[in-house]
Design an enzyme around this catalytic site. Structure first.
Site, short mmCIF file in Angstrom:
data_model
loop_
_atom_site.label_atom_id
_atom_site.label_comp_id
_atom_site.label_asym_id
_atom_site.label_seq_id
_atom_site.Cartn_x
_atom_site.Cartn_y
_atom_site.Cartn_z
N CYS A 121 3.25 0.95 -7.88
CA CYS A 121 3.54 -0.48 -7.74
C CYS A 121 4.11 -1.02 -9.05
O CYS A 121 3.44 -0.97 -10.08
CB CYS A 121 2.28 -1.26 -7.38
SG CYS A 121 1.62 -0.86 -5.76
N CYS B 221 0.87 -1.17 0.00
CA CYS B 221 0.00 0.00 0.00
C CYS B 221 0.91 1.23 0.00
O CYS B 221 2.13 1.09 -0.07
CB CYS B 221 -1.00 -0.01 1.16
SG CYS B 221 -0.29 0.13 2.80
N CYS C 38 -1.95 1.47 -4.06
CA CYS C 38 -0.66 2.13 -4.31
C CYS C 38 -0.57 2.69 -5.72
O CYS C 38 0.43 3.31 -6.09
CB CYS C 38 0.51 1.21 -4.00
SG CYS C 38 0.65 -0.23 -5.04
#
Length: 151
Positions: free
Chosen positions: A89, A11, A85
């Site tokens: 990511c 996250c 995220c």
């Protein structure tokens, strides 16, 4: 003998959702799964309301620390679970990606974190079932959504 699966929870701040998910997975699976968590912009500490809510579930996060997301962590994981995220990511071929749409516990008190915690536990239990990992005999106090602390 098959190798054990490796799961990375990601996250933004690695201070709430990913910490709870990693803690549940480690608690429920023990050493049958390799567990990592990280954040694209890690906070200085784990959210205190998250620490309290997880303590109610019998899992101590008091000494957990947010970690930065690295490409090595993604490469080393079989399953990457993202939780808000966004584009931070990294995506690599051959990895299994799951995106869990969960409320952010940032800025919430423990009453607001409890339903998020319980939803994460349900997701983690489902993931373990998909991975074929037994959790028999491991309890966390249940996954019922509640507004009061567990006894």
């Amino acid at each position: 003998m098959p190798t054990k699966p490796s799961v990375l929870f990601v996250c933004v701040h690695n201070a709430g959702r990913s910490q709870m998910a990693a803690a549940f997975l480690a608690h429920l699976a023990g050493d049958r799964v390799e567990v990592r968590s990280a954040g694209s912009a890690p906070a200085d500490q784990v959210n205190p309301a998250v620490v309290e809510a997880m303590g109610e579930a019998g899992i101590d996060l008091a000494h957990a620390r947010p970690k930065v997301l690295t490409t090595d962590a993604v490469h080393a994981s079989d399953v990457v679970v993202t939780m808000g995220c966004g584009d931070a990511c990294p995506v690599f071929p051959g990895k299994r990606y799951l995106d869990w749409s969960l409320a952010d516990p940032a800025g919430q008190d423990v009453r607001g974190v409890r339903p998020i915690r319980d939803e994460i536990e349900r997701h983690v239990r489902d993931l373990l079932t998909e991975l074929g990992v037994e959790t028999e005999g491991v309890e966390t106090g249940g996954v019922e959504t509640e507004t009061e602390p567990r006894a």
